[in-house]
Write an enzyme that holds these catalytic residues in place. Structure first.
Site, PDB file in Angstrom:
ATOM      1  N   SER A 175       0.797  -1.230   0.000  1.00 35.86           N
ATOM      2  CA  SER A 175       0.000   0.000   0.000  1.00 35.86           C
ATOM      3  C   SER A 175       0.835   1.288   0.000  1.00 35.86           C
ATOM      4  O   SER A 175       0.296   2.365  -0.159  1.00 35.86           O
ATOM      5  CB  SER A 175      -0.985   0.003   1.173  1.00 35.86           C
ATOM      6  OG  SER A 175      -0.279   0.019   2.392  1.00 35.86           O
TER       7      SER A 175
ATOM      8  N   LYS B  93      -7.083   3.461   8.113  1.00 36.36           N
ATOM      9  CA  LYS B  93      -6.117   4.430   7.556  1.00 36.36           C
ATOM     10  C   LYS B  93      -6.712   5.839   7.515  1.00 36.36           C
ATOM     11  O   LYS B  93      -6.046   6.815   7.873  1.00 36.36           O
ATOM     12  CB  LYS B  93      -5.700   3.990   6.142  1.00 36.36           C
ATOM     13  CG  LYS B  93      -4.808   2.748   6.139  1.00 36.36           C
ATOM     14  CD  LYS B  93      -4.551   2.274   4.719  1.00 36.36           C
ATOM     15  CE  LYS B  93      -3.656   1.026   4.719  1.00 36.36           C
ATOM     16  NZ  LYS B  93      -3.424   0.519   3.375  1.00 36.36           N
TER      17      LYS B  93
END
Length: 794
Positions: A701, A744
């Site tokens: 990511s 996140k």
């Protein structure tokens, strides 16, 4: 008057002479005789019997006769129940008797011993007062000379009578001796007839028959019946006696055994009796009942001092303690269930919805296999306490089994009971403790189950957590199946990757995400502050902590998905306030930001660093960790006089290193597009570093973040401040979606960032987050790397 029938069996009175026909020559039989009616007796010629005379008429007749010639006519009554017989109640044929002895009894009664002499027929009753008198005709017996048939009959009668005496216990053995010594056939027939256990009518019929041969034939038939009856009676008596004897013998032996056991000093009788009593009241399947009975019989035969005694006793004790078919009644009140769930936990709508769905199916169907739920999420967000809340909501008992650090398969399935210190598995122990076969069972930290040479507990859990198998869960200690299908299992885990694939396949995964600042404020106000006030003795002290102060504590002193750290900080504040209150006896009505700083010190986390770090080559990434989302800085710098080498530091995993190589290759291939000279890549060395080098980092990511940092470093253009990004990069410059978006995004919000770049395919994940929690955050959805650089670089 007369003697009862049951006493009429073979009276042990030896006749004075066998030939009753021999009345003294000088004693003539008068034409008229007084009559003595007998109720339940028939007198035969030659037979001696005692008679108790009770009626006044009869006493008078007997007394008069005894004073005179001692002769009296004895006749039977047709009906023995008639107290005062009339002429019509007397039979026609009787026996002339001689009164041998007359005895006056102390009670006023009279007993006479009479001997039958000859049969007679009543011609006419001449008087009935003071007693009956009748004109009679003496009946002469026929004589049979050398009749073989008759002799055979007599012999048969003797034999049959002898057999009956043998079979009848209340007949004296002397009777058999008398029988053998009777030689006169006529007297034998009369003696046996008199003692026959038959009715008065049968005996009277015998007396009335003139032909002695015919009389013998009828007597033989009656004796045959009597013998059969005696044999049957004897058989029944012997059988009953045998049964009684066996019972008495068993009882006697049991008492002896008990005495021996007591003498040896180990009586387990009371223990066995107690267990038997408990077992009778138990609801359990037939197989369990049978197994228990066998075990109990085994225990009865054992001495308490033998080593195996405690093994068998403990096994039976477990069987009695297990709830088998005891279930608690579920509560189907949806409003109440929802109210309990909402009261105990803030948010978590997905889980609450799932529990209410389960309740709805239970209500409609009445019975279903319980689902195996698995709550996955960061620590401190209330996964375990949610299990307790669910148990309260559906009115079931709650039990928790901690699986963290479990490394022995026997902990789940139990040990074989032959081992010393053997115990049932944790599952059955919990059910035994909770006394219900349908509790809510929390399998805590299922991802932390270990494996070693002693076995693999997670493989043992496969049977427990499979709805198709767990109705026959086999525990090694119990040594039989136990039904776990009604148990509502709820597993909790922080990281799905650590759960064995086969086990993960059996679980219904429900993801629990971290809390937003707004949610944490609500949790602090509803649950944490009241709890800590009570724990520190400030329950009745009034003061207020405003939302602004709570927000400052959450954003500047914590970096977590859950609320454990926040709970500890609130505990610190409460301790300080308790101290102040103890000293001064009062508190300020409101806790200010200044008070918090005084108590907790300076802020641990500061959003200012995102400003100061604003230089070319530095980009902010978003990471997912098992404790929630986090912020990641990616620093890139280039050095002159190099050979085009790429150096990666910061404890990076293989996937993350590959992401950096992919970003570098893409940048080299598209250098002209971004205004970079292709020669630069051969002349400069590139170093990519991710701070907090002690923490291992991996995953795809950070791909677009590395690409942005490299582009910023090579072009000299700074990255936009307060901007974070997450996404995977490909060699063609596409941006792919990644996981952990909620954590996140919330981490970015906590850190005070204002803008996020992510793959367009992650938009659906952002839509699941409450818009109120991410207010003020700008989302940029991209598909290519070109779009990322256009948005990120100034």
């Amino acid at each position: 008057m007369g003697i009862p029938e049951d006493e009429m069996e073979f009276m042990p009175i030896i006749p004075l002479n066998e030939d009753g026909n021999e009345i003294n020559d000088d004693q003539a039989i008068p034409e008229t005789l007084p009559l003595l009616p007998l109720r339940n007796t028939v007198l035969f010629p030659g037979v001696v019997i005692p008679i108790t005379v009770g009626r006044d008429k009869s006493i008078k007749a007997v007394t008069d006769s005894y004073k005179a010639d001692k002769l009296i006519g004895v006749v039977s009554q047709k009906d023995s129940l008639i107290e005062e017989p009339t002429v019509s109640d007397l039979v026609d044929i009787g026996t002339i008797a001689k009164i041998i002895k007359l005895i006056k009894m102390p009670d006023g009664g009279t007993t006479v011993i009479i001997q039958g002499k000859k049969r007679f027929k009543i011609d006419e009753i001449v008087a009935d007062d003071p007693y009956f008198k009748a004109k009679i005709t003496v009946l002469i017996e026929e004589e049979l000379k050398n009749d073989n048939d008759f002799n055979a009959m007599v012999s048969s009668i003797k034999e049959l009578a002898g057999q009956i005496i043998q079979l009848s216990p209340n007949l004296p053995s002397e009777a058999a001796i008398i029988l053998k010594n009777i030689e006169n056939p006529s007297f034998l027939i009369h003696f046996v007839s008199s003692n026959l256990n038959g009715t008065i009518a049968e005996k009277q019929k015998l007396l009335e028959i003139h032909n002695i041969k015919a009389r013998a034939e009828i007597l033989m038939n009656l004796l045959q019946t009597e013998l059969q009856y005696a044999e049957l009676k004897n058989k029944v008596t012997n059988k009953t006696r045998a049964e009684l004897d066996k019972q008495q013998k068993d009882y006697f032996l049991q008492q002896q055994l008990k005495a021996i056991k007591e003498e040896l000093g180990g009586d387990n009788f009371a223990e066995v009796k107690e267990m038997q009593k408990k077992a009778e009241a138990k609801k359990w399947p037939p197989t369990a009942k049978e197994m228990f009975q066998k075990g109990l019989e085994k225990l009865e035969r054992m001495h308490p001092s033998t080593p195996d005694y405690s093994v068998v006793y403990n096994h039976l004790d477990l069987m009695l303690d297990l709830p088998w078919e005891d279930y608690t009644q579920d509560q189907y009140d949806f409003k109440k269930a929802k109210k309990i769930l909402d009261h105990d936990h803030y948010g978590m709508e997905k889980i609450k919805q799932r529990i209410l769905e389960y309740l709805a199916v239970l209500k409609l169907k009445g019975d279903m296999k319980s689902p195996i739920l698995c709550f996955v999420g960061p620590p401190g967000i209330g996964k375990t306490s949610l299990g307790k809340s669910i148990a309260n909501a559906i009115n079931r008992k709650y039990v928790r089994v901690s699986l963290g650090g479990l490394h022995d398969e026997s902990e789940i399935r139990g040990h074989r009971k032959t081992y010393i210190g053997a115990m049932p598995g944790r599952i059955l122990q919990s059910i035994r403790k909770i006394k219900s076969s349908n509790p809510v069972m929390i399998l805590d930290e299922i991802d932390k189950v270990g494996t070693d040479f002693r076995g693999d507990p997670s493989s043992a859990l496969l049977e427990v957590l499979d709805p198709e198998q767990n109705n026959n869960f086999y525990d090694n200690y119990l040594e039989m199946e136990y039904d776990l299908s009604k148990v509502l299992f709820i597993a909790t885990a922080n990281n799905l990757q650590n759960i064995q694939p086969a086990l993960r396949d059996r679980l219904e995964i429900i993801d629990l995400n971290g809390y937003a600042i707004e949610e944490k404020i609500q949790i602090a106000k509803r649950h944490l502050i009241p709890k800590q006030k009570e724990a520190h003795g400030l329950k009745n002290v009034s003061f207020k902590i405003s939302d602004t102060v709570l927000e400052k504590i959450i954003s500047e002193f914590t970096r977590e998905s859950g609320v454990r750290e926040l709970d500890r900080l609130l505990a610190s504040i409460m301790r300080n306030l308790a101290k102040t209150f103890a000293e001064k006896g009062m508190l300020k009505p409101t806790i200010s930001l200044g008070d918090v700083e005084k108590i907790l010190g300076k802020s641990k986390y500061n959003n200012e660093m995102y400003k100061t770090a604003n230089m070319a080559g530095v980009a902010v990434g978003l990471a997912w960790t098992y404790v929630g989302g986090d912020i990641l800085f990616i620093e890139t710098t280039t050095s002159e006089n190099g050979k085009g080498e790429l150096k990666l530091t910061g404890n990076l995993g293989n996937v993350m290193k590959e992401s950096a190589s992919t970003a570098m290759t893409y940048l080299q291939a598209n250098a002209k597009k971004y205004g970079i000279s292709p020669d630069v890549f051969n002349k400069k060395n590139v170093h990519v570093h991710v701070p907090e080098g002690a923490v291992p980092k991996d995953g795809p990511s950070a791909g677009i973040t590395m690409m942005t940092a490299l582009a910023s470093s090579f072009t000299g253009r700074k990255v936009k401040p307060y901007l974070a990004m997450t996404g995977e990069i490909t060699l063609r410059g596409q941006v792919l979606p990644v996981g952990g978006i909620k954590e996140k995004v919330l981490a970015a919000k906590r850190a005070g960032l204002k803008e996020i770049i992510m793959s367009a395919q992650n938009e659906k994940d952002v839509n699941e987050i409450n818009p109120h929690f991410i207010k003020g955050l700008k989302m940029n959805y991209v598909k290519t790397m070109q779009q990322v650089l256009d948005l990120a670089l100034l």
